[in-house]
Design a protein around this motif. Sequence first.
Motif, PDB file in Angstrom:
ATOM      1  N   ALA A 177       0.822  -1.208   0.000  1.00 32.69           N
ATOM      2  CA  ALA A 177       0.000   0.000   0.000  1.00 32.69           C
ATOM      3  C   ALA A 177       0.857   1.258   0.000  1.00 32.69           C
ATOM      4  N   TYR A 178       1.978   1.229   0.729  1.00 36.33           N
ATOM      5  CA  TYR A 178       2.811   2.421   0.837  1.00 36.33           C
ATOM      6  C   TYR A 178       3.630   2.708  -0.417  1.00 36.33           C
ATOM      7  N   LEU A 179       3.531   1.836  -1.411  1.00 34.18           N
ATOM      8  CA  LEU A 179       4.167   2.142  -2.695  1.00 34.18           C
ATOM      9  C   LEU A 179       3.404   3.238  -3.429  1.00 34.18           C
ATOM     10  N   THR A 180       2.102   3.384  -3.134  1.00 36.51           N
ATOM     11  CA  THR A 180       1.270   4.354  -3.859  1.00 36.51           C
ATOM     12  C   THR A 180       0.466   5.269  -2.945  1.00 36.51           C
ATOM     13  N   LEU A 181       0.552   5.076  -1.632  1.00 35.15           N
ATOM     14  CA  LEU A 181      -0.318   5.795  -0.710  1.00 35.15           C
ATOM     15  C   LEU A 181       0.491   6.753   0.159  1.00 35.15           C
ATOM     16  N   ASP A 182      -0.069   7.936   0.412  1.00 39.95           N
ATOM     17  CA  ASP A 182       0.549   8.897   1.319  1.00 39.95           C
ATOM     18  C   ASP A 182       0.676   8.286   2.714  1.00 39.95           C
ATOM     19  N   ALA A 183       1.809   8.531   3.380  1.00 38.58           N
ATOM     20  CA  ALA A 183       2.084   7.891   4.665  1.00 38.58           C
ATOM     21  C   ALA A 183       1.038   8.233   5.723  1.00 38.58           C
ATOM     22  N   GLY A 184       0.685   9.515   5.833  1.00 42.09           N
ATOM     23  CA  GLY A 184      -0.293   9.920   6.833  1.00 42.09           C
ATOM     24  C   GLY A 184      -1.661   9.344   6.566  1.00 42.09           C
ATOM     25  N   LEU A 185      -2.098   9.401   5.310  1.00 45.31           N
ATOM     26  CA  LEU A 185      -3.401   8.859   4.945  1.00 45.31           C
ATOM     27  C   LEU A 185      -3.417   7.348   5.137  1.00 45.31           C
ATOM     28  N   GLY A 186      -2.291   6.695   4.815  1.00 40.55           N
ATOM     29  CA  GLY A 186      -2.206   5.257   5.017  1.00 40.55           C
ATOM     30  C   GLY A 186      -2.374   4.876   6.469  1.00 40.55           C
ATOM     31  N   ALA A 187      -1.739   5.630   7.371  1.00 43.31           N
ATOM     32  CA  ALA A 187      -1.864   5.357   8.799  1.00 43.31           C
ATOM     33  C   ALA A 187      -3.296   5.552   9.277  1.00 43.31           C
ATOM     34  N   LEU A 188      -3.977   6.571   8.756  1.00 46.75           N
ATOM     35  CA  LEU A 188      -5.372   6.806   9.129  1.00 46.75           C
ATOM     36  C   LEU A 188      -6.254   5.640   8.703  1.00 46.75           C
ATOM     37  N   THR A 200      -6.648  11.968  13.186  1.00 45.16           N
ATOM     38  CA  THR A 200      -6.964  12.525  11.869  1.00 45.16           C
ATOM     39  C   THR A 200      -6.457  13.952  11.738  1.00 45.16           C
ATOM     40  N   TYR A 201      -6.614  14.719  12.808  1.00 45.08           N
ATOM     41  CA  TYR A 201      -6.157  16.110  12.801  1.00 45.08           C
ATOM     42  C   TYR A 201      -4.641  16.202  12.603  1.00 45.08           C
ATOM     43  N   VAL A 202      -3.902  15.253  13.219  1.00 43.33           N
ATOM     44  CA  VAL A 202      -2.447  15.262  13.106  1.00 43.33           C
ATOM     45  C   VAL A 202      -1.982  14.771  11.738  1.00 43.33           C
ATOM     46  N   LEU A 203      -2.591  13.704  11.237  1.00 44.38           N
ATOM     47  CA  LEU A 203      -2.074  13.018  10.054  1.00 44.38           C
ATOM     48  C   LEU A 203      -2.709  13.445   8.738  1.00 44.38           C
ATOM     49  N   TRP A 204      -3.777  14.229   8.789  1.00 39.43           N
ATOM     50  CA  TRP A 204      -4.469  14.577   7.545  1.00 39.43           C
ATOM     51  C   TRP A 204      -3.523  15.344   6.609  1.00 39.43           C
ATOM     52  N   PRO A 205      -3.396  14.895   5.365  1.00 45.59           N
ATOM     53  CA  PRO A 205      -2.456  15.562   4.435  1.00 45.59           C
ATOM     54  C   PRO A 205      -2.800  17.030   4.243  1.00 45.59           C
ATOM     55  N   SER A 206      -1.748  17.861   4.197  1.00 42.74           N
ATOM     56  CA  SER A 206      -1.957  19.303   4.018  1.00 42.74           C
ATOM     57  C   SER A 206      -2.206  19.666   2.565  1.00 42.74           C
ATOM     58  N   ASP A 207      -1.724  18.846   1.639  1.00 44.45           N
ATOM     59  CA  ASP A 207      -1.934  19.100   0.214  1.00 44.45           C
ATOM     60  C   ASP A 207      -3.256  18.488  -0.236  1.00 44.45           C
ATOM     61  N   ALA A 208      -3.567  18.670  -1.504  1.00 49.54           N
ATOM     62  CA  ALA A 208      -4.772  18.082  -2.072  1.00 49.54           C
ATOM     63  C   ALA A 208      -4.696  16.557  -1.984  1.00 49.54           C
ATOM     64  N   ILE A 209      -5.803  15.944  -1.583  1.00 51.27           N
ATOM     65  CA  ILE A 209      -5.821  14.499  -1.368  1.00 51.27           C
ATOM     66  C   ILE A 209      -6.025  13.777  -2.696  1.00 51.27           C
ATOM     67  N   GLN A 210      -5.129  12.861  -2.989  1.00 55.68           N
ATOM     68  CA  GLN A 210      -5.253  12.000  -4.156  1.00 55.68           C
ATOM     69  C   GLN A 210      -5.118  10.562  -3.674  1.00 55.68           C
ATOM     70  N   VAL A 211      -6.256   9.918  -3.486  1.00 56.90           N
ATOM     71  CA  VAL A 211      -6.274   8.578  -2.918  1.00 56.90           C
ATOM     72  C   VAL A 211      -6.158   7.547  -4.032  1.00 56.90           C
ATOM     73  N   ASP A 212      -5.096   6.741  -3.964  1.00 55.14           N
ATOM     74  CA  ASP A 212      -4.949   5.630  -4.896  1.00 55.14           C
ATOM     75  C   ASP A 212      -5.851   4.493  -4.421  1.00 55.14           C
ATOM     76  N   LEU A 213      -6.781   4.061  -5.284  1.00 53.20           N
ATOM     77  CA  LEU A 213      -7.774   3.067  -4.882  1.00 53.20           C
ATOM     78  C   LEU A 213      -7.121   1.738  -4.501  1.00 53.20           C
ATOM     79  N   VAL A 214      -6.152   1.301  -5.289  1.00 58.75           N
ATOM     80  CA  VAL A 214      -5.480   0.034  -4.988  1.00 58.75           C
ATOM     81  C   VAL A 214      -4.749   0.124  -3.653  1.00 58.75           C
ATOM     82  N   GLY A 215      -4.046   1.238  -3.432  1.00 57.84           N
ATOM     83  CA  GLY A 215      -3.348   1.417  -2.169  1.00 57.84           C
ATOM     84  C   GLY A 215      -4.300   1.434  -0.987  1.00 57.84           C
ATOM     85  N   ALA A 216      -5.461   2.097  -1.146  1.00 61.25           N
ATOM     86  CA  ALA A 216      -6.443   2.158  -0.067  1.00 61.25           C
ATOM     87  C   ALA A 216      -7.005   0.773   0.245  1.00 61.25           C
ATOM     88  N   VAL A 217      -7.267  -0.013  -0.786  1.00 62.68           N
ATOM     89  CA  VAL A 217      -7.777  -1.375  -0.581  1.00 62.68           C
ATOM     90  C   VAL A 217      -6.743  -2.242   0.116  1.00 62.68           C
TER      91      VAL A 217
END
Length: 280
Positions: free
Chosen positions: A82-93, A130-147
Amino acid sequence: MRLFLLTALTMCAFAANSILNRLAIDSGASDPAEFAVVRVLAGAVVLAALVWTRAGRLPLRNRRRIAGAGALSLYMIGFSLAYLTLDAGLGALILFGVVQITMFAVTSMTGSIPTARQIAGAAIALAGLTYVLWPSDAIQVDLVGAVLMTAAGIGWAIYSLVGRSEPDALAGTAANFIVALPVTALALLINGGDWQMNASGYLLAAISGGVTSGMGYALWYRVLPQLAPTTAAVVQLSVPIIAILGGVLLLSETASLRLVMGAALVLGGIALAVLRLKPR
């Protein structure tokens, strides 16, 4: 107090895993898949050696291995890919959110319904995370990484729930690592590409596998029977906060006001969910 200290030590071990992973991957010493393979291998070797040293027996042929080793493999594979395509903070959430939902749902279905205070505490702690880890930039969620990260969260939740019935924490953890190693290594090596891990990467992965993963997971199995499933779920929300604080202390990262406020929410939510208030 003893249970509190052991649980806190376990959460610190989990957070140390995150720091070691970041050191290896951010420096280019390894990629997530390679790190995970060496991590599981080192954990299997160290734990098996400890079990054999005390003249113990590895329960490899045991029904618990189907759930324990299977869940560990699912967590390791899903987390690493998952971390190959997913933001670290969003992945942890996603990971810790799924762990909460899964453990609370299974607990409810087995007859131990969480109280309103426990649910409120978990919600507050998750909001702080969520408040700590939420990405500051625009969120681009990779569907495969999220799954994949969702699968990792389910795997870790099952691994934690199964650990409550493990009679020998050290031997059970060692057996889980050994049985999970072939499946995890095959899946990650197929998707990992070229092997370019350097000496620093091997060292960090070996420490992560043999010490903070192997011994940390064995300690987790040791304390799990003494924790309610909801408590075990909620206290894990402290891991990302401890990891970030570790980054501040060890990696010279900055402690922002956002981190302080979020950490206060997480700790307050955990306290609300875990502590039992005695009437006067």
